[in-house]
Design a protein around this motif. Structure first.
Motif, PDB file in Angstrom:
ATOM      1  N   ARG A   1      49.522  47.864  41.490  1.00 21.48           N
ATOM      2  CA  ARG A   1      49.976  47.928  39.978  1.00 21.48           C
ATOM      3  C   ARG A   1      48.818  47.037  39.443  1.00 21.48           C
ATOM      4  N   THR A   2      48.114  46.356  40.212  1.00 17.72           N
ATOM      5  CA  THR A   2      46.861  45.287  39.703  1.00 17.72           C
ATOM      6  C   THR A   2      45.999  46.093  38.961  1.00 17.72           C
ATOM      7  N   LYS A   3      45.827  45.908  37.834  1.00 18.86           N
ATOM      8  CA  LYS A   3      44.842  46.446  36.924  1.00 18.86           C
ATOM      9  C   LYS A   3      43.434  45.675  36.487  1.00 18.86           C
ATOM     10  N   LEU A   4      43.915  44.349  36.685  1.00 15.35           N
ATOM     11  CA  LEU A   4      42.318  43.443  36.315  1.00 15.35           C
ATOM     12  C   LEU A   4      42.460  42.124  37.249  1.00 15.35           C
ATOM     13  N   VAL A   5      41.475  42.008  37.938  1.00 16.36           N
ATOM     14  CA  VAL A   5      41.319  40.613  38.687  1.00 16.36           C
ATOM     15  C   VAL A   5      40.305  39.829  37.921  1.00 16.36           C
ATOM     16  N   CYS A   6      40.927  38.724  37.343  1.00 15.06           N
ATOM     17  CA  CYS A   6      39.771  37.763  36.525  1.00 15.06           C
ATOM     18  C   CYS A   6      39.426  36.737  37.036  1.00 15.06           C
ATOM     19  N   LEU A   7      38.155  36.380  37.251  1.00 19.25           N
ATOM     20  CA  LEU A   7      37.629  35.225  37.923  1.00 19.25           C
ATOM     21  C   LEU A   7      36.552  34.496  37.094  1.00 19.25           C
TER      22      LEU A   7
ATOM     23  N   CYS B   1      44.004  48.390  45.266  1.00 21.08           N
ATOM     24  CA  CYS B   1      44.033  48.671  43.905  1.00 21.08           C
ATOM     25  C   CYS B   1      42.734  49.340  43.233  1.00 21.08           C
ATOM     26  N   PRO B   2      42.319  50.411  43.787  1.00 22.26           N
ATOM     27  CA  PRO B   2      41.222  51.055  43.214  1.00 22.26           C
ATOM     28  C   PRO B   2      40.933  51.161  42.010  1.00 22.26           C
ATOM     29  N   GLU B   3      41.857  51.107  41.208  1.00 22.73           N
ATOM     30  CA  GLU B   3      41.511  51.791  39.614  1.00 22.73           C
ATOM     31  C   GLU B   3      41.118  50.265  38.870  1.00 22.73           C
ATOM     32  N   ALA B   4      41.401  49.202  39.527  1.00 21.08           N
ATOM     33  CA  ALA B   4      41.405  47.814  38.974  1.00 21.08           C
ATOM     34  C   ALA B   4      40.128  47.354  38.674  1.00 21.08           C
ATOM     35  N   TYR B   5      39.625  46.700  37.646  1.00 21.94           N
ATOM     36  CA  TYR B   5      38.226  46.033  37.398  1.00 21.94           C
ATOM     37  C   TYR B   5      38.408  44.624  37.778  1.00 21.94           C
ATOM     38  N   LEU B   6      37.359  44.197  38.262  1.00 22.87           N
ATOM     39  CA  LEU B   6      36.975  42.761  38.529  1.00 22.87           C
ATOM     40  C   LEU B   6      36.128  42.194  37.342  1.00 22.87           C
ATOM     41  N   LEU B   7      36.991  41.220  36.460  1.00 23.90           N
ATOM     42  CA  LEU B   7      36.346  40.643  35.342  1.00 23.90           C
ATOM     43  C   LEU B   7      35.519  39.365  35.778  1.00 23.90           C
ATOM     44  N   ALA B   8      34.099  39.221  35.541  1.00 27.61           N
ATOM     45  CA  ALA B   8      33.651  38.021  35.897  1.00 27.61           C
ATOM     46  C   ALA B   8      33.189  37.334  34.706  1.00 27.61           C
ATOM     47  N   ASP B   9      33.858  36.150  34.210  1.00 25.92           N
ATOM     48  CA  ASP B   9      33.529  35.352  33.463  1.00 25.92           C
ATOM     49  C   ASP B   9      32.375  34.408  33.858  1.00 25.92           C
ATOM     50  N   GLU B  10      31.016  34.993  33.456  1.00 18.60           N
ATOM     51  CA  GLU B  10      29.905  34.062  33.804  1.00 18.60           C
ATOM     52  C   GLU B  10      29.374  33.335  32.668  1.00 18.60           C
ATOM     53  N   THR B  11      30.051  32.565  32.067  1.00 17.33           N
ATOM     54  CA  THR B  11      29.846  31.763  30.875  1.00 17.33           C
ATOM     55  C   THR B  11      28.813  30.565  31.374  1.00 17.33           C
ATOM     56  N   TYR B  12      28.984  30.203  32.606  1.00 14.03           N
ATOM     57  CA  TYR B  12      28.142  29.075  32.818  1.00 14.03           C
ATOM     58  C   TYR B  12      27.291  29.272  34.019  1.00 14.03           C
TER      59      TYR B  12
ATOM     60  N   ARG C   1      32.815  48.610  39.220  1.00 14.13           N
ATOM     61  CA  ARG C   1      33.867  48.161  38.792  1.00 14.13           C
ATOM     62  C   ARG C   1      34.027  46.546  38.315  1.00 14.13           C
ATOM     63  N   VAL C   2      32.957  46.096  38.141  1.00 12.72           N
ATOM     64  CA  VAL C   2      32.826  44.549  37.693  1.00 12.72           C
ATOM     65  C   VAL C   2      32.421  44.567  36.404  1.00 12.72           C
ATOM     66  N   VAL C   3      33.090  43.747  35.686  1.00 16.85           N
ATOM     67  CA  VAL C   3      32.682  43.826  34.143  1.00 16.85           C
ATOM     68  C   VAL C   3      32.377  42.242  34.045  1.00 16.85           C
ATOM     69  N   SER C   4      31.253  42.007  33.237  1.00 14.33           N
ATOM     70  CA  SER C   4      30.596  40.647  32.981  1.00 14.33           C
ATOM     71  C   SER C   4      30.939  40.234  31.623  1.00 14.33           C
ATOM     72  N   CYS C   5      31.350  38.976  31.260  1.00 13.09           N
ATOM     73  CA  CYS C   5      31.354  38.567  30.007  1.00 13.09           C
ATOM     74  C   CYS C   5      30.705  37.200  29.869  1.00 13.09           C
TER      75      CYS C   5
ATOM     76  N   TRP D   1      29.601  38.491  24.938  1.00 13.71           N
ATOM     77  CA  TRP D   1      29.236  39.889  25.219  1.00 13.71           C
ATOM     78  C   TRP D   1      30.059  40.379  26.251  1.00 13.71           C
ATOM     79  N   ALA D   2      30.416  41.723  26.440  1.00 17.08           N
ATOM     80  CA  ALA D   2      30.903  42.173  27.732  1.00 17.08           C
ATOM     81  C   ALA D   2      29.909  43.231  27.902  1.00 17.08           C
ATOM     82  N   ILE D   3      29.646  43.484  29.493  1.00 19.65           N
ATOM     83  CA  ILE D   3      28.789  44.377  30.011  1.00 19.65           C
ATOM     84  C   ILE D   3      29.498  45.117  31.087  1.00 19.65           C
TER      85      ILE D   3
END
Length: 393
Positions: A159-165, A192-203, A223-227, A243-245
């Motif tokens: 059921r995991t759709k997003l991992v936010c780190l 959870c193969p359909e999940a995305y890894l959201l990488a908050d790379e602000t710093y 599957r990595v999304v950077s913001c 931005w989101a990439i």
């Protein structure tokens, strides 16, 4: 298109924020005001012209709607800084806009999202606001805010759709090594193969001195999304430009539709100034890295001088770090006195409770003040430590 990537319906009204024909009779507005007329008066609608170089060159900027995806030249500059393609980039109104859109697009009520704690509270709030069932991985001061991969694995499910780190993290400034991220992606692919890894790379680019910034996590998996944004590493939070990439075309389309349905477009003035920031990025970021290095060194010296009263976790990047009042020196009442004493000395730190940590932990920022003022602030903080230790009468 999967269920989670169909949050915003497409409508061809979006074409109004793309290129205009010679005779545009579809618009609902009058002629665009130009910045020169706003600043200096005169004809508000001179012949079309774009912004040139220098401050005066911005006078030709039309205060019109921008494109929903973001100014093409700006997207190219952001992409170049991340090893991505310009078509992968969606410009947002600050990094939080990107975080919220991704949470809303990827998580329906009841879907699971995984993140860490302590955490920047707005990031947690974005997940809970969209109704996600948030699974929280504790990261502790005692462990240097490093991730426990076995504990993280136990939180993942189909059921995991997003991992936010966040890397480096806020509030600690601790980065997640690429090898650890790769192991997380391997776990996600299995569970959870359909999940995305959201990488908050602000710093990510806020390293110290001549250190090299870590590459973006985008290179590790589609599957990595950077913001990120211009707020922290570039010193331009007032531009409200983030931005989101993503290399996933369906997700990028949803981000564009989501942006159109929330803010339509970013400020053209913000985008024009942001592009100038990127043109001078090496100079701006380089100077700030030297400043951060000096601030970190002075903070480390102060921590060492007060080692009988507090501990710290030395950050990997960023203008921030976490310190903890030693339990042997400060009981709970003394911790409260420590915070109360700050008002007397006109000094502030970020209470760990803001981020979901304990009160005896606090975030200290060493990048904002001039170095002489930083020294004064640290001396004021020493006075607060001394006052807190005194028992109430």
């Amino acid at each position: 298109m999967s269920r989670t990537l169909n949050r915003f319906p497409r409508n061809d009204i979006m074409s109004l924020t793309a290129g205009a024909p010679r005779y545009d009779l579809a618009e609902s507005i009058g002629p665009d005001l130009r910045l020169r007329a706003l600043l200096h008066g005169g004809d508000a609608t001179p012949a079309p012209e774009g912004p040139g170089e220098g401050l005066e060159g911005l006078g030709g900027l039309a205060l019109s709607y921008g494109t929903t995806a973001g100014d093409p030249a700006l997207r190219r500059a952001i992409a170049a800084a991340h090893g991505a393609a310009a078509d992968d980039v969606v410009v947002t109104v600050g990094g939080m806009h990107a975080l919220f859109l991704l949470a809303f697009i990827l998580c329906r009520p009841g879907d699971e999202a995984v993140t860490t704690s302590p955490l920047f509270p707005n990031a947690m709030n974005a997940l809970t606001a969209v109704g996600a069932d948030v699974k929280t991985l504790p990261v502790s001061f005692d462990d240097g805010y490093r991730l426990d991969l076995a504990a993280l694995r136990s939180l993942l499910s189909p059921r995991t759709k997003l991992v936010c780190l966040a890397t480096p993290q806020n509030p600690s400034g601790v980065a997640i090594p690429p090898g650890t991220v790769q192991r997380i992606l391997t776990m996600m692919a299995a569970i959870c193969p359909e999940a995305y890894l959201l990488a908050d790379e602000t710093y990510r680019q806020a390293v110290y001195g001549d250190e090299e910034a870590a590459p973006s996590m985008l290179s590790l998996s589609p599957r990595v999304v950077s913001c990120a944004s211009l707020s922290k590493c570039h010193g331009a939070p007032g531009l409200r430009l983030g931005w989101a990439i993503t290399r996933d075309p369906a997700l990028r389309e949803q981000l564009i539709l989501g942006k159109f349905n929330t803010v339509i477009a970013c400020s053209r003035a913000d985008e024009a100034l942001a592009l100038r920031v990127f043109k001078r990025e090496a100079e701006i970021v380089g100077e700030r890295r030297r400043r951060l290095s000096e601030g970190l060194a002075r903070t480390a010296e102060w921590v060492q001088a007060n080692g009988d009263l507090l501990d710290w976790v030395c950050p990997d990047a960023g203008a921030l770090c976490c310190l903890r009042l030693k339990p042997a020196a400060f009981d709970d009442a003394a911790v409260a006195r420590f915070y109360d004493a700050m008002a007397r000395h006109d000094v502030r730190v970020a209470n760990g409770t803001w981020f979901g940590d304990e009160a005896r932990v606090f975030r200290l920022g060493f990048g904002l003040l001039e170095m002489d003022d930083l020294d004064e602030g640290l001396r004021a903080l020493s006075a607060c430590l001394a006052l807190a230790q005194k028992k109430a009468a």
